[in-house]
Design a protein around this motif. Structure first.
Motif, mmCIF file in Angstrom:
data_model
loop_
_atom_site.group_PDB
_atom_site.id
_atom_site.type_symbol
_atom_site.label_atom_id
_atom_site.label_comp_id
_atom_site.label_asym_id
_atom_site.label_seq_id
_atom_site.Cartn_x
_atom_site.Cartn_y
_atom_site.Cartn_z
ATOM 1 N N HIS A 282 0.863 -1.189 0.000
ATOM 2 C CA HIS A 282 0.000 0.000 0.000
ATOM 3 C C HIS A 282 0.899 1.239 0.000
ATOM 4 O O HIS A 282 1.812 1.340 0.825
ATOM 5 N N HIS A 283 0.624 2.158 -0.898
ATOM 6 C CA HIS A 283 1.468 3.349 -1.011
ATOM 7 C C HIS A 283 0.615 4.567 -1.339
ATOM 8 O O HIS A 283 -0.282 4.503 -2.184
ATOM 9 N N ARG A 284 0.916 5.693 -0.665
ATOM 10 C CA ARG A 284 0.298 6.981 -0.939
ATOM 11 C C ARG A 284 1.394 8.035 -0.950
ATOM 12 O O ARG A 284 2.258 8.048 -0.067
ATOM 13 N N SER A 285 1.363 8.903 -1.939
ATOM 14 C CA SER A 285 2.333 9.995 -1.946
ATOM 15 C C SER A 285 1.731 11.234 -2.585
ATOM 16 O O SER A 285 0.810 11.145 -3.403
ATOM 17 N N GLU A 286 2.261 12.381 -2.197
ATOM 18 C CA GLU A 286 1.857 13.674 -2.759
ATOM 19 C C GLU A 286 3.112 14.485 -3.062
ATOM 20 O O GLU A 286 4.002 14.593 -2.225
ATOM 21 N N GLU A 287 3.160 15.036 -4.267
ATOM 22 C CA GLU A 287 4.295 15.851 -4.697
ATOM 23 C C GLU A 287 3.803 17.257 -5.064
ATOM 24 O O GLU A 287 2.702 17.408 -5.584
ATOM 25 N N VAL A 288 4.672 18.242 -4.852
ATOM 26 C CA VAL A 288 4.425 19.603 -5.322
ATOM 27 C C VAL A 288 5.663 20.060 -6.087
ATOM 28 O O VAL A 288 6.793 19.937 -5.596
ATOM 29 N N TRP A 289 5.429 20.541 -7.316
ATOM 30 C CA TRP A 289 6.489 21.063 -8.170
ATOM 31 C C TRP A 289 6.202 22.530 -8.479
ATOM 32 O O TRP A 289 5.049 22.906 -8.670
ATOM 33 N N ARG A 290 7.250 23.340 -8.529
ATOM 34 C CA ARG A 290 7.099 24.737 -8.951
ATOM 35 C C ARG A 290 8.222 25.077 -9.922
ATOM 36 O O ARG A 290 9.392 24.824 -9.630
ATOM 37 N N GLY B 257 9.046 23.665 -12.541
ATOM 38 C CA GLY B 257 9.762 22.486 -13.000
ATOM 39 C C GLY B 257 10.664 21.847 -11.967
ATOM 40 O O GLY B 257 11.403 20.904 -12.277
ATOM 41 N N ARG B 258 10.597 22.305 -10.708
ATOM 42 C CA ARG B 258 11.439 21.746 -9.653
ATOM 43 C C ARG B 258 10.575 21.136 -8.558
ATOM 44 O O ARG B 258 9.554 21.695 -8.156
ATOM 45 N N LEU B 259 11.000 19.977 -8.055
ATOM 46 C CA LEU B 259 10.319 19.342 -6.933
ATOM 47 C C LEU B 259 10.577 20.149 -5.664
ATOM 48 O O LEU B 259 11.734 20.325 -5.258
ATOM 49 N N VAL B 260 9.493 20.637 -5.026
ATOM 50 C CA VAL B 260 9.670 21.427 -3.806
ATOM 51 C C VAL B 260 9.217 20.668 -2.565
ATOM 52 O O VAL B 260 9.603 21.021 -1.453
ATOM 53 N N SER B 261 8.400 19.615 -2.745
ATOM 54 C CA SER B 261 8.054 18.786 -1.588
ATOM 55 C C SER B 261 7.487 17.455 -2.054
ATOM 56 O O SER B 261 6.878 17.358 -3.122
ATOM 57 N N ILE B 262 7.725 16.434 -1.249
ATOM 58 C CA ILE B 262 7.116 15.130 -1.466
ATOM 59 C C ILE B 262 6.939 14.461 -0.106
ATOM 60 O O ILE B 262 7.840 14.517 0.744
ATOM 61 N N HIS B 263 5.772 13.884 0.092
ATOM 62 C CA HIS B 263 5.460 13.177 1.338
ATOM 63 C C HIS B 263 4.809 11.851 0.969
ATOM 64 O O HIS B 263 3.876 11.816 0.154
ATOM 65 N N SER B 264 5.296 10.772 1.549
ATOM 66 C CA SER B 264 4.724 9.460 1.237
ATOM 67 C C SER B 264 4.721 8.563 2.465
ATOM 68 O O SER B 264 5.525 8.736 3.389
ATOM 69 N N ASP C 23 4.908 -1.997 3.008
ATOM 70 C CA ASP C 23 5.424 -3.023 2.107
ATOM 71 C C ASP C 23 5.397 -4.366 2.828
ATOM 72 O O ASP C 23 6.353 -4.764 3.486
ATOM 73 N N ASN C 24 4.242 -5.013 2.719
ATOM 74 C CA ASN C 24 4.037 -6.321 3.343
ATOM 75 C C ASN C 24 4.324 -6.284 4.841
ATOM 76 O O ASN C 24 4.949 -7.183 5.404
ATOM 77 N N GLY C 25 3.907 -5.201 5.482
ATOM 78 C CA GLY C 25 4.082 -5.055 6.918
ATOM 79 C C GLY C 25 5.212 -4.128 7.315
ATOM 80 O O GLY C 25 5.231 -3.616 8.442
ATOM 81 N N ALA C 26 6.159 -3.908 6.428
ATOM 82 C CA ALA C 26 7.260 -2.982 6.703
ATOM 83 C C ALA C 26 6.782 -1.554 6.442
ATOM 84 O O ALA C 26 6.320 -1.243 5.348
ATOM 85 N N LYS C 27 6.896 -0.689 7.436
ATOM 86 C CA LYS C 27 6.429 0.688 7.330
ATOM 87 C C LYS C 27 7.558 1.589 6.830
ATOM 88 O O LYS C 27 8.628 1.656 7.443
ATOM 89 N N LEU C 28 7.318 2.255 5.723
ATOM 90 C CA LEU C 28 8.306 3.145 5.126
ATOM 91 C C LEU C 28 7.727 4.546 5.009
ATOM 92 O O LEU C 28 6.513 4.707 4.864
ATOM 93 N N ARG C 29 8.610 5.549 5.044
ATOM 94 C CA ARG C 29 8.120 6.924 4.948
ATOM 95 C C ARG C 29 9.140 7.792 4.221
ATOM 96 O O ARG C 29 10.337 7.495 4.177
ATOM 97 N N LEU C 30 8.644 8.884 3.692
ATOM 98 C CA LEU C 30 9.498 9.879 3.068
ATOM 99 C C LEU C 30 8.860 11.245 3.240
ATOM 100 O O LEU C 30 7.672 11.429 2.937
ATOM 101 N N ASP C 31 9.647 12.202 3.715
ATOM 102 C CA ASP C 31 9.250 13.601 3.796
ATOM 103 C C ASP C 31 10.435 14.420 3.285
ATOM 104 O O ASP C 31 11.533 14.330 3.836
ATOM 105 N N ALA C 32 10.214 15.184 2.237
ATOM 106 C CA ALA C 32 11.307 15.972 1.660
ATOM 107 C C ALA C 32 10.793 17.355 1.269
ATOM 108 O O ALA C 32 9.677 17.496 0.768
ATOM 109 N N GLU C 33 11.628 18.368 1.510
ATOM 110 C CA GLU C 33 11.282 19.753 1.197
ATOM 111 C C GLU C 33 12.483 20.443 0.560
ATOM 112 O O GLU C 33 13.633 20.158 0.908
ATOM 113 N N ALA C 34 12.207 21.347 -0.367
ATOM 114 C CA ALA C 34 13.281 22.129 -0.983
ATOM 115 C C ALA C 34 13.961 22.982 0.078
ATOM 116 O O ALA C 34 13.310 23.554 0.956
#
Length: 230
Positions: free
Chosen positions: A92-100, A102-109, A113-124
């Protein structure tokens, strides 16, 4: 001799100029409207994930553009069952990206993964991207491309950001000929990636994601992404 504003020639010329101005104005308005529509273009894709001739789920991506800002939402749901009955793998995966501009300014997901919890938070941050993920925390190049696949510039980068965990992936990319059996529209392009990420990906003539094929890490089986409705 000056006939003045009462002369027929004066009024014919004035009407002609006004008509021409109106036509040019309409053309300009139409062009601007077309340009605005192109700038604000939005689209979505939904893929069926096929493994061993069986549907195992879907991958959806929605892209919304307004001016120089682009927002991208991704949703993935996969379930593999043994003999069609016993669930042996889920994703199961959910993510949201914002670009301005032509550049990635944020991504959160968030990913399960079969019980393993993964995360990503990134900001320009300045010319870089500040990454906080399960597998990597630190700075990444500001022009790094995430592995969300929707962007046709994706295969032109040799350093990628894993959208599940923030891991930085080094890849090699080569363009391959499009075959008739690929089942994609004329004018599409096909790329093969190797290194830290191995897959094949196709984009149509408009630069929209059209197809993907990769090998599952768990058992080496091939997973095909096919557009819904095709």
């Amino acid at each position: 001799m000056n006939l003045g504003e009462d002369s027929p020639r004066f009024w014919v010329g004035k009407v002609y100029r006004l008509t021409l101005a109106a036509i040019l104005g309409a053309v300009l308005i139409g062009w601007l409207a077309g340009a605005a529509a192109a700038a604000d273009e939005s689209w979505s894709r939904e893929f069926r994930a096929i493994r061993k001739n069986q549907d195992i789920g879907y991958h959806r991506v929605s892209v919304e553009r307004q001016g120089d800002e682009t927002r991208v939402a991704t949703q993935i749901e996969l379930t593999v069952k043994l003999l069609g009955m016993v669930t042996v793998y889920t994703y199961h995966h959910r993510s949201e990206e914002v670009w301005r501009g032509g550049r990635l300014v944020s991504i959160h997901s968030r990913t399960d993964d079969n019980g393993a919890k993964l995360r990503l938070d990134a900001e320009a941050e300045g010319d870089s991207l500040r990454v906080k993920g399960t597998d990597y925390t630190g700075l990444a190049p500001g022009n790094i491309m995430p592995t969300s696949y929707w962007n046709s510039a994706f295969p032109r980068h040799d350093l990628l950001l894993n959208t599940q965990s923030g891991k930085l992936l080094k890849v090699g990319v080569s363009e391959k000929p499009v075959e008739a059996e690929d089942g994609v529209a004329p004018g599409s392009k096909r790329y093969a990636l190797d290194g830290d990420l191995r897959l094949e990906i196709w984009y149509d003539a408009q630069g929209r994601w059209a197809k993907t094929r990769f090998q599952a890490e768990s058992d080496g089986s091939i997973v095909d992404y096919r557009l819904v409705g095709e």
